[in-house]
Enzyme design. Sequence first.
Site, PDB file in Angstrom:
ATOM      1  N   LYS A 179      45.577 -18.321 -49.555  1.00 27.08           N
ATOM      2  CA  LYS A 179      46.560 -17.531 -48.822  1.00 27.08           C
ATOM      3  C   LYS A 179      46.012 -17.263 -47.430  1.00 27.08           C
ATOM      4  CE  LYS A 179      46.962 -13.426 -47.945  1.00 27.08           C
ATOM      5  NZ  LYS A 179      47.399 -13.556 -46.511  1.00 27.08           N
ATOM      6  N   GLU A 255      33.171 -11.470 -47.720  1.00 28.87           N
ATOM      7  CA  GLU A 255      32.621 -11.464 -46.367  1.00 28.87           C
ATOM      8  C   GLU A 255      33.459 -10.478 -45.577  1.00 28.87           C
ATOM      9  OE1 GLU A 255      32.341 -11.642 -42.759  1.00 28.87           O
ATOM     10  OE2 GLU A 255      33.201 -13.654 -42.761  1.00 28.87           O
ATOM     11  N   CYS A 289      33.670 -11.046 -36.867  1.00 28.79           N
ATOM     12  CA  CYS A 289      32.893 -10.071 -37.635  1.00 28.79           C
ATOM     13  C   CYS A 289      31.426 -10.111 -37.243  1.00 28.79           C
ATOM     14  CB  CYS A 289      33.060 -10.314 -39.124  1.00 28.79           C
ATOM     15  SG  CYS A 289      32.711 -12.018 -39.616  1.00 28.79           S
ATOM     16  N   GLU A 386      34.121  -1.127 -35.902  1.00 28.20           N
ATOM     17  CA  GLU A 386      34.118  -2.502 -35.421  1.00 28.20           C
ATOM     18  C   GLU A 386      35.161  -2.629 -34.310  1.00 28.20           C
ATOM     19  OE1 GLU A 386      33.866  -6.917 -37.465  1.00 28.20           O
ATOM     20  OE2 GLU A 386      34.949  -5.333 -38.513  1.00 28.20           O
TER      21      GLU A 386
END
Length: 482
Positions: A179, A255, A289, A386
């Site tokens: 997906k 992850e 990331c 982040e």
Amino acid sequence: MTGAVEQVTTQLFIGGKWRDAEGGKTLTVDNPASGKALATVADASPADGVAALAAAAAAQADWARTPPRDRGEILRSAFELITQRADHFAELMTLEMGKPLAESKGEVTYGAEFFRWFSEEAVRISGRWSTAPNGVTRLVTMKAPVGPTLMITPWNFPLAMGTRKIGPAIAAGCTMVVKPAAETPLTMLALAQLLEEVGLPAGVLNVVTTSDSGGVMEPLIRDPRTRKLTFTGSTAVGRKLVEQSADQLLRLSMELGGNAPFIVFQDADVDAAVDGAMLAKMRNIGEACTAANRFLVHVDVAQEFGDKLAQRMGAMVVGNGLDDGVTVGPLINAKAVDKVAALVRDAAERGSKVVCGGEPGDGEGFFYPPTVLTGVPADADLVREEIFGPVAAIQTFTDEQDAIDRANSTEYGLASYFYTRDLSRTIRVSEGLEYGMVGVNQGIISNPAAPFGGVKASGYGREGGFEGIEEYLETKYVGLAL
């Protein structure tokens, strides 16, 4: 609509067939450089998801029995064809994600390499033979594919985050349901077309595009036919997926988010550190990331480093990634721009100095300029969160251990970077940083031949390297009595 988009089949890919979503429902894919519609693709329902899993489950036994060499040759052929069609894939990624065309071409090279790497690993799956301590039994271990795998990929690396998961699954003998992110489904659909073209059997790869990720994927996570889930995305979503997977005790690869420190010690080559900072911060427009999130710079070199970094970032050209000379494309959507702008405002209100950038762009598209902040206090939101954008936040330190402690003062533990010319410090800091990956005197650490992954709230499991295929294999033990 451009030629690259017109070449993509925009239906669901289930059991080797392209088909519409239930009820003919579609979702719109926007071009972040303009904010306007780029294409429409099938918008899967939960029933479509179940059909995809059924196809994967039905194909599993035959695929597991397929000779490793045959599985590897499919990957090798796919690697070669992706390389031949690099311009096509690069244009697709720039159109749906926004990164400059040169960066998209770099991702094609990087993403294709996972197929080449795992084509070579497919034939190296092996077990072992040993004698039991009592001498009367022989111990045999062998490897078997985990089984049908669910893969949820993010929007920021539309090709590489797919090949990094699909490559080892094909090599190990696992079937899968993929997906892709609703923001960037075109690249994955193009990849599915390519794998079909090189002879991947029906049902091994199934692609489900949907605007209802939770509604479509949760029933599959809870379905007993599923044996593994791999996800790249935010820690918040990752935690929910882990909870959903508990009933089935699924094998997991997660992850998740990052808050990467970039440490510059007083003995560093400052020019090299600035070069590395540009890569660690501005690769993928900062939407990675692994992107450097917190710059911790020794007070003795902070002024020089900050001035040089601001000069480099301020000179970057912002615009449509397809235009010549553009080095910074748009962020993925308006929400991303609002988040970055809010983080910068918060830091400025807390006393940070905005050296360059600092205000969203005007006009169409989702643009935010490269921004450098100095004097960033520890309580600023962007120190904890982040950023996922082109913003470099600089803090200073005077003590090595303090730098390590501050680098580790986050729930995340994905990527980290530091610059020094002291060998002893290199060892101390590498051992002291609580991160799954450490870059020493380099600003890019991702490599298909290396195990990619984090610790703490950045997840678990590894992708790439010799370790990557193990995530898709179970160990079976056979005891042979003499």
